[in-house]
Design a protein around this motif. Sequence first.
Motif, mmCIF file in Angstrom:
data_model
loop_
_atom_site.group_PDB
_atom_site.id
_atom_site.type_symbol
_atom_site.label_atom_id
_atom_site.label_comp_id
_atom_site.label_asym_id
_atom_site.label_seq_id
_atom_site.Cartn_x
_atom_site.Cartn_y
_atom_site.Cartn_z
ATOM 1 N N ARG A 70 0.911 -1.159 0.055
ATOM 2 C CA ARG A 70 -0.253 0.112 -0.165
ATOM 3 C C ARG A 70 0.959 1.310 0.059
ATOM 4 O O ARG A 70 0.503 2.170 -0.699
ATOM 5 C CB ARG A 70 -0.956 -0.111 1.233
ATOM 6 C CG ARG A 70 -1.906 -0.721 0.984
ATOM 7 C CD ARG A 70 -3.156 -0.624 2.239
ATOM 8 N NE ARG A 70 -2.582 -0.893 3.359
ATOM 9 C CZ ARG A 70 -2.943 -1.897 4.142
ATOM 10 N NH1 ARG A 70 -3.722 -2.872 3.663
ATOM 11 N NH2 ARG A 70 -2.560 -2.137 5.520
ATOM 12 N N LYS A 71 2.058 1.331 0.910
ATOM 13 C CA LYS A 71 2.793 2.603 1.152
ATOM 14 C C LYS A 71 3.349 2.640 -0.437
ATOM 15 O O LYS A 71 3.702 3.767 -1.171
ATOM 16 C CB LYS A 71 3.819 2.019 1.937
ATOM 17 C CG LYS A 71 3.386 2.419 3.498
ATOM 18 C CD LYS A 71 4.455 2.209 4.305
ATOM 19 C CE LYS A 71 3.968 2.393 5.995
ATOM 20 N NZ LYS A 71 4.928 2.064 6.888
ATOM 21 N N GLU A 72 4.015 1.514 -1.084
ATOM 22 C CA GLU A 72 4.591 1.628 -2.279
ATOM 23 C C GLU A 72 3.553 2.116 -3.477
ATOM 24 O O GLU A 72 4.003 2.876 -4.387
ATOM 25 C CB GLU A 72 5.243 0.221 -2.729
ATOM 26 C CG GLU A 72 5.940 0.288 -3.967
ATOM 27 C CD GLU A 72 6.510 -1.138 -4.306
ATOM 28 O OE1 GLU A 72 6.570 -1.322 -5.759
ATOM 29 O OE2 GLU A 72 6.896 -1.810 -3.309
ATOM 30 N N GLU A 73 2.328 1.671 -3.384
ATOM 31 C CA GLU A 73 1.485 2.285 -4.361
ATOM 32 C C GLU A 73 1.322 3.772 -4.139
ATOM 33 O O GLU A 73 0.913 4.435 -5.205
ATOM 34 C CB GLU A 73 0.202 1.435 -4.288
ATOM 35 C CG GLU A 73 -0.992 1.799 -5.356
ATOM 36 C CD GLU A 73 -0.496 1.401 -6.664
ATOM 37 O OE1 GLU A 73 -0.971 2.141 -7.574
ATOM 38 O OE2 GLU A 73 0.266 0.455 -6.914
ATOM 39 N N ALA A 74 0.772 4.213 -2.809
ATOM 40 C CA ALA A 74 0.773 5.456 -2.536
ATOM 41 C C ALA A 74 1.996 6.259 -3.153
ATOM 42 O O ALA A 74 1.732 7.417 -3.726
ATOM 43 C CB ALA A 74 0.750 5.588 -0.885
ATOM 44 N N ARG A 75 3.238 6.013 -2.802
ATOM 45 C CA ARG A 75 4.194 6.627 -3.374
ATOM 46 C C ARG A 75 4.388 6.614 -4.845
ATOM 47 O O ARG A 75 4.692 7.857 -5.277
ATOM 48 C CB ARG A 75 5.547 5.986 -2.887
ATOM 49 C CG ARG A 75 6.877 6.524 -3.317
ATOM 50 C CD ARG A 75 8.028 5.834 -2.823
ATOM 51 N NE ARG A 75 8.161 4.411 -3.387
ATOM 52 C CZ ARG A 75 8.494 4.043 -4.772
ATOM 53 N NH1 ARG A 75 8.863 5.038 -5.686
ATOM 54 N NH2 ARG A 75 8.622 2.906 -4.738
ATOM 55 N N ARG A 76 3.956 5.606 -5.574
ATOM 56 C CA ARG A 76 3.793 5.784 -7.060
ATOM 57 C C ARG A 76 2.881 6.783 -7.573
ATOM 58 O O ARG A 76 3.033 7.323 -8.579
ATOM 59 C CB ARG A 76 3.638 4.258 -7.508
ATOM 60 C CG ARG A 76 4.784 3.497 -7.716
ATOM 61 C CD ARG A 76 4.461 2.146 -8.558
ATOM 62 N NE ARG A 76 5.199 1.146 -8.213
ATOM 63 C CZ ARG A 76 4.771 -0.112 -8.059
ATOM 64 N NH1 ARG A 76 3.627 -0.367 -8.164
ATOM 65 N NH2 ARG A 76 5.581 -1.219 -7.438
ATOM 66 N N ARG A 77 1.655 6.797 -6.847
ATOM 67 C CA ARG A 77 0.698 7.583 -7.330
ATOM 68 C C ARG A 77 1.083 8.969 -6.867
ATOM 69 O O ARG A 77 0.925 9.803 -7.778
ATOM 70 C CB ARG A 77 -0.604 7.321 -6.519
ATOM 71 C CG ARG A 77 -1.641 6.226 -7.099
ATOM 72 C CD ARG A 77 -2.608 6.267 -6.432
ATOM 73 N NE ARG A 77 -2.505 5.804 -4.886
ATOM 74 C CZ ARG A 77 -3.219 5.144 -4.108
ATOM 75 N NH1 ARG A 77 -4.522 4.865 -4.655
ATOM 76 N NH2 ARG A 77 -2.868 4.602 -2.873
ATOM 77 N N LYS A 78 1.747 9.262 -6.060
ATOM 78 C CA LYS A 78 2.325 10.737 -5.624
ATOM 79 C C LYS A 78 3.339 11.058 -6.691
ATOM 80 O O LYS A 78 3.149 12.261 -7.229
ATOM 81 C CB LYS A 78 2.831 10.789 -4.398
ATOM 82 C CG LYS A 78 3.251 12.230 -3.973
ATOM 83 C CD LYS A 78 3.581 12.124 -2.458
ATOM 84 C CE LYS A 78 4.094 13.537 -1.851
ATOM 85 N NZ LYS A 78 4.674 13.609 -0.721
ATOM 86 N N GLU A 81 1.326 11.931 -10.022
ATOM 87 C CA GLU A 81 0.808 13.201 -9.957
ATOM 88 C C GLU A 81 1.881 14.258 -10.146
ATOM 89 O O GLU A 81 1.498 15.398 -10.701
ATOM 90 C CB GLU A 81 -0.137 13.252 -8.509
ATOM 91 C CG GLU A 81 -1.211 12.344 -8.424
ATOM 92 C CD GLU A 81 -1.737 12.579 -7.211
ATOM 93 O OE1 GLU A 81 -1.165 13.285 -6.336
ATOM 94 O OE2 GLU A 81 -2.968 11.637 -6.863
#
Length: 160
Positions: A70-78, A81
């Motif tokens: 989840r953390k890795e996915e959030a970092r990728r999304r950020k 963006e």
Amino acid sequence: MTLRSYLHMLRLEDQIMSNPFYAKAALSAVFVYLDIHSSPNEEEKKSQDEEALMSVMDPAERKRYKAKKRKEEARRRKEAEVAEAAAAASAAAAAKEKGDKKKGGASSGKEKDPDPDGKALASTDDPLGEAAKLLVVLKARPLAFSFSLFFQFLGNICLS
């Protein structure tokens, strides 16, 4: 466009599929579609690998692994963006600069390829159907698609 050039273009469209270079390109596309069909999708492969990995983990390890994902996915999304915002800002600056130039000036910037890896192009629901369409066209033009060309192409594929 003059009438003569228009008729020339129509004749070219009628004869383009009879060209041996078209036959070679279409045959290459058929083999690419067959490779796409025979190899599993990257996402499916990753999900199968992840399921196999999760099945051998303890519940505590599974929980840590999911949190890490989840953390890795959030970092990728950020990051995506931020990259998208930077691209929009550079596009706006380029548009403003282009507006400032004279009408006859050549633009130095190139458009960015939206699909540099070709994943959207290669993602087809029915690769065998696409290959069959090309083979029907090749079968209808026997002069362009000769068996010698086919065996020559197969020899090149097998050797590489």
